[in-house]
Design a protein around this motif. Structure first.
Motif, short mmCIF file in Angstrom:
data_model
loop_
_atom_site.label_atom_id
_atom_site.label_comp_id
_atom_site.label_asym_id
_atom_site.label_seq_id
_atom_site.Cartn_x
_atom_site.Cartn_y
_atom_site.Cartn_z
N VAL A 59 0.84 -1.20 0.00
CA VAL A 59 0.00 0.00 0.00
C VAL A 59 0.87 1.25 0.00
O VAL A 59 0.61 2.22 -0.74
N LEU A 60 1.94 1.25 0.79
CA LEU A 60 2.83 2.41 0.85
C LEU A 60 3.55 2.63 -0.48
O LEU A 60 3.70 3.77 -0.94
N ILE A 61 4.00 1.54 -1.09
CA ILE A 61 4.68 1.66 -2.39
C ILE A 61 3.73 2.21 -3.44
O ILE A 61 4.11 3.04 -4.27
N SER A 62 2.49 1.76 -3.42
CA SER A 62 1.50 2.24 -4.39
C SER A 62 1.35 3.75 -4.28
O SER A 62 1.26 4.45 -5.29
N ALA A 63 1.31 4.25 -3.05
CA ALA A 63 1.20 5.70 -2.86
C ALA A 63 2.43 6.41 -3.39
O ALA A 63 2.33 7.48 -4.02
N GLY A 64 3.61 5.82 -3.19
CA GLY A 64 4.84 6.45 -3.69
C GLY A 64 4.93 6.44 -5.20
O GLY A 64 5.43 7.40 -5.80
N VAL A 65 4.43 5.37 -5.84
CA VAL A 65 4.51 5.27 -7.30
C VAL A 65 3.66 6.35 -7.96
O VAL A 65 3.95 6.79 -9.08
N PHE A 66 2.59 6.78 -7.26
CA PHE A 66 1.77 7.85 -7.83
C PHE A 66 2.61 9.07 -8.17
O PHE A 66 2.30 9.81 -9.12
N LEU A 68 5.48 9.12 -9.46
CA LEU A 68 6.14 8.92 -10.75
C LEU A 68 5.17 9.15 -11.91
O LEU A 68 5.60 9.27 -13.06
N TRP A 69 3.88 9.21 -11.61
CA TRP A 69 2.90 9.46 -12.67
C TRP A 69 2.92 10.90 -13.14
O TRP A 69 2.52 11.20 -14.26
N LEU A 70 3.35 11.81 -12.27
CA LEU A 70 3.23 13.23 -12.57
C LEU A 70 3.94 13.62 -13.87
O LEU A 70 3.32 14.25 -14.73
N PRO A 71 5.22 13.24 -14.07
CA PRO A 71 5.85 13.64 -15.34
C PRO A 71 5.29 12.93 -16.56
O PRO A 71 5.46 13.40 -17.68
N LEU A 72 4.61 11.80 -16.35
CA LEU A 72 4.03 11.04 -17.47
C LEU A 72 2.59 11.45 -17.76
O LEU A 72 1.98 10.95 -18.70
N ARG A 73 2.05 12.35 -16.94
CA ARG A 73 0.69 12.85 -17.11
C ARG A 73 -0.33 11.71 -17.15
O ARG A 73 -1.29 11.73 -17.92
N GLN A 74 -0.12 10.73 -16.31
CA GLN A 74 -1.04 9.61 -16.19
C GLN A 74 -2.09 9.94 -15.15
O GLN A 74 -1.77 10.38 -14.05
N ARG A 75 -3.37 9.73 -15.48
CA ARG A 75 -4.46 10.06 -14.56
C ARG A 75 -4.98 8.81 -13.88
O ARG A 75 -5.23 7.80 -14.53
N PRO A 76 -5.17 8.85 -12.56
CA PRO A 76 -5.72 7.69 -11.85
C PRO A 76 -7.21 7.56 -12.09
O PRO A 76 -7.90 8.52 -12.43
N GLY A 77 -7.71 6.36 -11.92
CA GLY A 77 -9.14 6.10 -12.01
C GLY A 77 -9.61 5.31 -10.81
O GLY A 77 -8.85 5.09 -9.85
#
Length: 223
Positions: A59-66, A68-77
């Motif tokens: 769960v903690l890693i999942s929060a941290g990986v978010f 890395l999404w910022l420079p890739l402009r990936q949107r969560p759902g």
């Protein structure tokens, strides 16, 4: 990411089934004792340092990986958030009930089941169309930039493996098999398990109004 609002019950079932299967498949890899997937190598390294359970670290890693999404402009759902909070508990619960096999054939069976199960699970919850998991978001974001699903998945897994090894996680032959095999397996299952949004019905005659029929009740002109 485009919202897939059709077949909600079917998509929700696939999403939850895929997330549960992902946690169980990860537990199978752990119990096999032949080396886990690269992300679990990272998870083990952090868990040994912090004393947390593997599921809590997931769960903690999942929060941290978010981040890395910022420079890739990936949107969560919805699926992204569900992945972040459900896979870890599913992993911990599966570890409580799964045995630790000793004979090599059973350990190899656990390894194979964990590998294939992870690929099927990825196809189910990513294919539900409600957003990839935090880790798979990196894969799909790279794929949108020209890489194949296979290559993107392999790159993401290899990066996690290197980071996990540096943090003290353990790897083995199972880790190598996973790193090599997961890309092709996900590339095989994901297109076959993905649900596409329903397309609106096309109007007849390519959008043109149908030709009107002559009214038989109209009198013919006089000769």
């Amino acid at each position: 990411m485009k919202w897939a609002g059709d077949r909600i019950a079917q998509r929700a079932t696939r999403l939850l089934t895929g997330l549960a299967l992902y946690g169980i498949s990860t537990a199978l890899l752990v119990r096999a004792g032949l080396g886990t997937d690269p992300w679990t190598v990272l998870t083990q390294g952090i868990a040994r340092t912090t004393g947390l359970t593997l599921g809590a670290v997931v769960v903690l890693i999942s929060a941290g990986v978010f981040l890395l999404w910022l420079p890739l402009r990936q949107r969560p759902g919805i699926g992204t958030l569900a992945n972040a909070v459900l896979v870890g508990p599913a992993l911990d619960q599966a570890l409580r009930v799964l045995p630790t096999p000793q004979p090599w054939p059973y350990r190899l069976l656990f390894l194979a089941a964990g590998l294939i199960g992870t690929a099927v699970a990825t196809g189910l919850y990513v294919g539900a169309g409600w957003g990839p998991g935090p880790r798979d978001g990196l894969m799909t974001a790279l794929a949108r930039r020209g890489l194949s699903i296979r290559l993107a998945r392999t790159l993401v897994e290899a990066s996690a493996l290197a980071s996990g090894w540096l943090l003290g996680g353990t790897a083995g032959i199972g880790t190598a098999v996973y790193a090599i095999g997961i890309g092709p397996l996900v590339g095989f299952f994901l297109p076959r398990l993905a649900l596409q949004p329903n397309e609106p019905a096309k109007p007849p005659h390519d959008g043109h109004a149908p030709a009107s029929r002559p009214d038989s009740t109209v009198d013919s002109p006089a000769p």
